[in-house]
Design a protein around this motif. Structure first.
Motif, mmCIF file in Angstrom:
data_model
loop_
_atom_site.group_PDB
_atom_site.id
_atom_site.type_symbol
_atom_site.label_atom_id
_atom_site.label_comp_id
_atom_site.label_asym_id
_atom_site.label_seq_id
_atom_site.Cartn_x
_atom_site.Cartn_y
_atom_site.Cartn_z
ATOM 1 N N ARG A 1 1.021 -1.149 0.591
ATOM 2 C CA ARG A 1 -0.122 0.009 0.132
ATOM 3 C C ARG A 1 0.709 1.336 -0.320
ATOM 4 N NH1 ARG A 1 -3.331 -2.680 4.165
ATOM 5 N NH2 ARG A 1 -1.821 -1.573 5.673
ATOM 6 N N ALA A 2 1.990 1.273 0.944
ATOM 7 C CA ALA A 2 2.993 2.441 0.718
ATOM 8 C C ALA A 2 3.718 3.122 -0.183
ATOM 9 C CB ALA A 2 4.110 1.964 1.671
ATOM 10 N N LEU A 3 3.810 1.578 -1.463
ATOM 11 C CA LEU A 3 4.402 1.854 -2.676
ATOM 12 C C LEU A 3 3.392 1.793 -3.673
ATOM 13 C CD1 LEU A 3 6.741 -1.163 -2.788
ATOM 14 C CD2 LEU A 3 7.138 1.291 -2.588
ATOM 15 N N ASN A 4 2.352 1.867 -3.377
ATOM 16 C CA ASN A 4 1.055 2.408 -4.487
ATOM 17 C C ASN A 4 0.985 3.767 -4.154
ATOM 18 O OD1 ASN A 4 0.988 -0.446 -6.045
ATOM 19 N ND2 ASN A 4 -0.974 -0.587 -4.180
ATOM 20 N N GLN A 5 1.180 4.449 -2.945
ATOM 21 C CA GLN A 5 0.992 5.365 -2.944
ATOM 22 C C GLN A 5 1.478 6.601 -3.027
ATOM 23 O OE1 GLN A 5 0.204 6.239 1.396
ATOM 24 N NE2 GLN A 5 -1.687 4.795 1.878
#
Length: 112
Positions: free
Chosen positions: A107-111
């Motif tokens: 999720r952090a990478l996708n943000q």
């Protein structure tokens, strides 16, 4: 700790006289202190805890005659089954935590 608290509430007393506590793993130091303070008469457990056991493995708090209450101990009841149940539980817990960390990283990478 939860079982002791609930038994106190059910009996409307902080003393658990004539009570037996059944647990899978040897109580730790903190739980052993709570057992003493609650005046539990007997503890039955399956597996020893070589890293944190407060009843037999590292310490013998429940039978220490310097304290104001001693507890009868029965150990090794269904020890193999208890040990396997604990291994299964902690393996699943580690797997779940790993999955949660990986999902958080995704999720952090996708943000970004």
């Amino acid at each position: 700790m939860i079982a002791i608290r609930e038994a106190n509430a059910a009996l409307n007393s902080w003393r658990l006289i004539d009570c037996t506590l059944y647990v899978t793993l040897e109580p730790c130091v903190m739980c052993s202190g709570a057992i003493i303070n609650a005046r539990v008469d007997r503890v039955v457990f399956g597996a020893r805890d070589p890293k944190a056991g407060g009843t037999k493995s590292l310490y013998e708090i429940l039978t220490d005659d310097r304290l104001n209450h001693q507890v009868e101990i029965q150990e090794g009841v269904l020890a193999d089954e208890a040990g396997q149940q604990l291994k299964t539980f902690f393996k699943a817990t580690r797997k779940r935590h790993k999955r949660e960390r990986q999902e958080k990283s995704r999720r952090a990478l996708n943000q970004d």
